[in-house]
Enzyme design. Structure first.
Site: not given
Ligand code: BES
Ligand code: MN
Ligand code: ZN
Length: 492
Positions: A271, A345
């Site tokens: 990230k 997931r």
């Molecule tokens: N933990 C994050 C989701 C999240 C983002 C929670 C912001 C709270 C605030 C999750 O693991 C994630 O990174 N999801 C990705 C999925 C994508 C790579 C398909 C996302 O939502 O960008």
């Molecule tokens: Mn994530």
């Protein structure tokens, strides 16, 4: 911990530092919404002063004024409940108003609540809101302002069995929510899969809840490829924690699964720095499940509840899983990991399969799963997907509990976007509808069990200012809805 007692005392004679009184809006007018029997002289003076004080009665408006000679207390705290109809303020408005007032009174010792509390339901709402608002997180501070020490809730029905039960429930609920907030707010240096599992074990000590922990070796041996894959980038290995409350004569068996990523860096699909700042909260689902099970036991609900905490730390390293790695989830389905940041997931899939093996009557999972949840519903409304009837049950329970959950679809055609060139499914699909894609991924691991999936990415963590009973940081959102679902399952 703030202590709350119910009383039928005459509010005018209570020697408190402050007396909390509700103000609301009736049409265009600002009105006092008296609860306990305030002296008529006080009501009259306050009412005539409202326009000059600039009080509008809207939610989250809190003002301290001198109490005047007819009250033993020093100050009156006016707290807004917003629009009041024929039946008075609604229960959630009461919770929020009580919470906002008590929050603003941090540093004060004794507070009397003269809010509308004519029924046991209202007593419960005021107690819950006040205790939720009294929360503060001071674990890492060297200086602190203590929350209100003692609350006296004034009500004519204070001595009734129903009011006492509502009070007892509010104490349990507020304790559970505080427990979730503490875990979410904890530094991820302190809270990692093993220490989380230890917290669960310690929390269940002396209760009827049983905790069993699978460590990384047992997870590998048990075929939990999601937890192992996500966890292998971290020096701090994954855990699957099973939390069981199994009373005699249980009416139903409910399985609860929570996402417990103690820190989500994204892994090798790392990230950006900004996106990582709040990612200690990525274990909010697991914290919610833990404290919901503990609360169900404390309330002695006649429901069997099995909670599953899927705990891992998602880190990049030379041992981390790679984009394009293929892993095998418990039960045998294979997943191509195209993006290591879609880790939730993967660990949830393992835990959902394990939960389903026990054939519960109902299966509910809760996770800070997708950024897309926040795009769709913002930071205060959670999403519910799943089997039609369970989804509607959750939405109804949320409404009764005072939490905002909104139903979302699982359009089958979106599932095609998760086709993998090499494995049964990929962990990524269409960017549009990303929350639904994640829900459809989880659905692959649920089978025939009636099921709902709650995405709380936004509401789990308050990045803005405190409001109502909600502090900054971890909110504990979801506990009240899940507990209400369990209570309803108990009377089915
Ligand atoms: N933990 C994050 C989701 C999240 C983002 C929670 C912001 C709270 C605030 C999750 O693991 C994630 O990174 N999801 C990705 C999925 C994508 C790579 C398909 C996302 O939502 O960008
Ligand atoms: Mn994530
Ligand atoms: Zn995550």
């Amino acid at each position: 911990m703030t202590e709350l007692t119910l009383t039928t005392k005459n509010v005018a004679r209570i020697q408190a530092d402050a007396v909390v009184v509700a103000v609301g809006r009736r049409g265009e007018e600002t009105v006092l919404v008296p609860g306990a029997d305030l002296p008529s002289s006080t009501v009259k003076t306050l009412t005539s002063l409202l326009p000059a004080l600039g009080v509008s009665g809207k939610a989250d408006e809190v003002l301290r004024v001198a109490a005047g000679k007819d009250l033993a207390a020093d100050v009156v705290v006016l707290t807004g409940v917003g629009p009041v109809g024929e039946g008075g303020a609604d229960l959630e408005a009461l919770r929020r108003a009580a919470g906002a007032a008590v929050r603003s009174l941090a540093g004060t010792a004794d507070v009397a609540l003269a809010l509308p509390a004519a029924t046991a339901e209202q007593v419960g709402a005021v107690a819950e809101g006040a205790l939720l608002g009294a929360y503060s997180f001071d674990r890492y501070r060297t200086t602190r302002t203590a929350p209100v020490a003692r609350l006296e809730l004034v009500s004519d029905v204070a001595r009734s069995k129903e009011a006492k039960a509502a009070h007892a429930r509010a104490v349990v609920v507020a304790g559970a929510v505080a427990g979730v907030r503490d875990l979410v707010n904890a530094s991820p240096a302190d809270l990692y899969p093993q220490s989380f599992a230890e917290e669960a074990t310690a929390g269940a000590k002396g209760t009827k809840v049983k905790v069993t922990v699978l460590d990384e070796k047992e997870l590998a041996a048990g075929g939990f490829g999601g937890l192992v894959g996500v966890g292998m980038g971290s020096a701090r290995p994954p855990r699957l924690v099973k939390v069981t409350y199994s009373p005699a004569r249980a009416k139903a068996h409910v399985g609860l699964v929570g996402k417990g990523i103690t820190f989500d860096s994204g892994g090798l699909s790392i990230k950006p720095a900004k996106g990582m700042e709040t990612m200690k909260m990525d274990m909010a689902g697991a914290a919610t499940v833990l404290h919901t099970v503990l609360a169900a036991a404390a309330l002695e609900l006649p429901v069997r509840v099995t909670g599953w905490l899927a705990l891992a730390e998602n880190m990049p390293s030379s041992t981390a899983q790679r984009p394009s790695d293929v892993i095998t989830i418990r039960g045998g389905k294979t997943v191509e990991v195209l993006n290591t940041d879609a880790e939730g997931r993967l660990v949830m899939a393992d835990a959902l399969v394990a939960a389903g093996e026990e054939n519960p009557d109902l299966l509910i999972d809760i996770a800070t799963l997708t950024g897309a949840q926040m795009v769709a519903l913002g930071s205060q409304v959670g999403a519910v997907m799943g089997t039609d009837d369970v989804r509607e049950e959750v939405v109804a329970a949320a409404g009764a509990a005072g939490e905002q959950f909104w139903p979302m679809p699982l359009p089958a055609e979106l599932a095609d976007s998760m086709k993998s060139q090499v494995a049964d499914i990929a962990n990524m699909g269409d960017r549009f509808g990303g929350m639904l894609v994640a829900g459809l991924f989880l659905k692959e691991f649920v089978g025939d069990t009636p099921w709902a999936h709650l995405d709380i990415a936004g509401p789990a963590f308050n990045e803005g200012s405190p409001r109502g009973y909600t502090p900054e940081g971890g909110t504990g959102m979801g506990v009240r809805t899940l507990l209400t679902v369990l209570e309803k399952a108990a009377i089915r």
